[in-house]
Write a protein that holds these residues in place. Structure first.
Motif, PDB file in Angstrom:
ATOM      1  N   HIS A  12      81.430  40.256 -50.818  1.00 27.00           N
ATOM      2  CA  HIS A  12      80.551  39.495 -49.700  1.00 27.00           C
ATOM      3  C   HIS A  12      79.630  40.360 -48.886  1.00 27.00           C
ATOM      4  O   HIS A  12      79.894  41.219 -48.231  1.00 27.00           O
ATOM      5  N   ASN A  13      78.199  40.343 -49.449  1.00 23.71           N
ATOM      6  CA  ASN A  13      76.880  41.130 -48.928  1.00 23.71           C
ATOM      7  C   ASN A  13      77.542  42.553 -49.099  1.00 23.71           C
ATOM      8  O   ASN A  13      77.666  43.355 -48.178  1.00 23.71           O
ATOM      9  N   SER A  37      81.728  35.373 -51.936  1.00 25.37           N
ATOM     10  CA  SER A  37      82.119  34.452 -51.056  1.00 25.37           C
ATOM     11  C   SER A  37      81.020  34.017 -50.297  1.00 25.37           C
ATOM     12  O   SER A  37      80.979  33.785 -49.239  1.00 25.37           O
ATOM     13  N   GLY A  38      79.784  34.038 -51.017  1.00 26.80           N
ATOM     14  CA  GLY A  38      78.606  33.735 -50.421  1.00 26.80           C
ATOM     15  C   GLY A  38      77.757  34.530 -50.197  1.00 26.80           C
ATOM     16  O   GLY A  38      77.114  34.409 -48.861  1.00 26.80           O
ATOM     17  N   THR A  40      74.523  36.730 -49.550  1.00 25.36           N
ATOM     18  CA  THR A  40      72.885  36.425 -49.020  1.00 25.36           C
ATOM     19  C   THR A  40      71.955  37.574 -48.961  1.00 25.36           C
ATOM     20  O   THR A  40      70.827  37.700 -49.075  1.00 25.36           O
ATOM     21  N   ASP A  41      72.572  38.863 -49.614  1.00 26.48           N
ATOM     22  CA  ASP A  41      71.948  40.037 -49.891  1.00 26.48           C
ATOM     23  C   ASP A  41      71.565  40.327 -51.262  1.00 26.48           C
ATOM     24  O   ASP A  41      71.541  39.261 -51.992  1.00 26.48           O
ATOM     25  N   ALA A  42      71.405  41.478 -51.735  1.00 25.04           N
ATOM     26  CA  ALA A  42      71.236  41.598 -53.135  1.00 25.04           C
ATOM     27  C   ALA A  42      72.440  41.748 -54.016  1.00 25.04           C
ATOM     28  O   ALA A  42      72.353  42.155 -55.145  1.00 25.04           O
ATOM     29  N   THR A  43      73.435  41.329 -53.463  1.00 21.81           N
ATOM     30  CA  THR A  43      74.860  41.617 -54.385  1.00 21.81           C
ATOM     31  C   THR A  43      74.908  40.932 -55.662  1.00 21.81           C
ATOM     32  O   THR A  43      75.151  41.677 -56.903  1.00 21.81           O
ATOM     33  N   LEU A  44      74.645  39.810 -55.458  1.00 18.75           N
ATOM     34  CA  LEU A  44      74.423  38.754 -56.681  1.00 18.75           C
ATOM     35  C   LEU A  44      73.554  39.403 -57.667  1.00 18.75           C
ATOM     36  O   LEU A  44      73.582  39.415 -59.248  1.00 18.75           O
ATOM     37  N   TYR A  56      82.490  31.990 -57.661  1.00 12.45           N
ATOM     38  CA  TYR A  56      82.497  31.957 -56.383  1.00 12.45           C
ATOM     39  C   TYR A  56      83.698  31.244 -55.826  1.00 12.45           C
ATOM     40  O   TYR A  56      84.292  30.304 -56.379  1.00 12.45           O
ATOM     41  N   ASN A  57      84.383  31.796 -54.689  1.00  9.92           N
ATOM     42  CA  ASN A  57      85.445  31.064 -53.848  1.00  9.92           C
ATOM     43  C   ASN A  57      85.148  31.276 -52.249  1.00  9.92           C
ATOM     44  O   ASN A  57      84.671  32.365 -51.967  1.00  9.92           O
TER      45      ASN A  57
END
Length: 290
Positions: A12-13, A37-38, A40-44, A56-57
């Motif tokens: 997560h981030n 888990s959602g 919003t940074d460059a993780t994905l 995702y969970n």
């Protein structure tokens, strides 16, 4: 010959950490699953760059997130390795994994890795923090996440385990270089630990593993926890901090290490005790108003 294990990591981030982790295991050519888990940074984006599979969970707590991961990831290997995004595999541990063969471990269901923990760039070598063995590798479908815990996630395996003392995982959360992040995180964790202890106190629930001072690392931790629960609140943080600083030589970790031992060994435990009393008082007042 196919690699006999897969990696699973929770995120997560984690843009500060995920690339570092994935680079440390890239040469192993093992399947990697990321449970996000959602972010919003460059993780994905980093996960996509390395070609790993992402699921995702919604995050509730670590034990439940690991339970989801172990039940949902399409693992095709006989073994699985569950690591955190802020951990990396050292070259020495990588060599052990490169030579790992399933047939050499017949009858073994789990393997403990030795961890080196870092705080603000310093290896915490004393105060009971090294050596520190974590059950991280286990047979898929046999090992499971202990969902009776709320915060302190651990994997459980029945049967025989083995400890790898040489070769390490390094754990360093770079976000904790900002002390406000560390305090905010552990303030949230203290809520979960306090709730856990009150529930265990009132239900008399048993540990997932048999508490014994002579067993596996997880069984020894359960034994220490059992003693901890019996100690007087407010006194036990002082006893624990003294043990870490004096008897386990935490003072040798220098100024940064002493700060860590104080925060993690005293401050955090004291806040938990305060919150336990608050929960018990709330329950008492609630019963009186019924």
């Amino acid at each position: 010959m196919s690699v006999p294990y897969s990696f699973i990591v929770l995120t997560h981030n984690e843009e500060l950490h995920l690339r570092r982790f994935l680079e440390s295991v890239a040469d192993l050519n093992a399947p990697v699953f990321v449970i996000d888990s959602g972010s919003t940074d460059a993780t994905l984006g980093i996960a996509q760059e390395f070609g790993v599979q992402v699921l995702y969970n919604t995050f509730i707590n670590h034990p439940q997130q690991w339970d989801f991961a172990l039940k949902t990831c399409p693992v095709q290997t006989p073994w699985v390795i569950g690591l955190d995004a802020d951990q990396v595999v050292t070259p020495e541990l990588k060599q052990r994994l490169l030579s790992f063969k399933d047939q050499d471990f017949a009858g073994v269901n789990g393997i403990y890795f030795n961890r080196k923990n870092f705080f603000k760039g310093r290896w915490i070598k004393h105060g009971g923090y090294y050596p520190f063995y974590l059950l991280k590798m286990f047979r898929y479908g046999i090992g499971y996440s202990d969902t009776t815990e709320k915060m302190d996630h651990r994997f459980v395996v029945p049967g025989k385990t083995e400890i790898w003392k040489d070769g390490h995982i390094l754990e360093e959360n770079l976000k904790e270089n900002h002390i406000s992040f560390w305090i905010d995180k552990h303030n949230r964790y203290s809520d979960l630990v306090a709730q856990q202890e009150v529930e265990r106190m009132q239900s008399g629930a048993e540990f997932a593993e048999h508490p014994t001072p002579w067993g596996s690392p997880n069984e020894r931790k359960a034994w220490f926890k059992k003693i901890w629960f019996k100690l007087p609140r407010y006194l036990r943080p002082t006893l624990y901090f003294t043990q870490r600083m004096i008897f386990q030589l935490g003072v040798l970790d220098g100024r940064t290490g002493i700060i860590f031992h104080f925060l993690q060994g005293f401050w955090f435990r004291l806040i938990v005790d305060v919150k336990i009393d608050e929960l018990l008082k709330q329950q008492k007042h609630g019963d009186q108003t019924k």
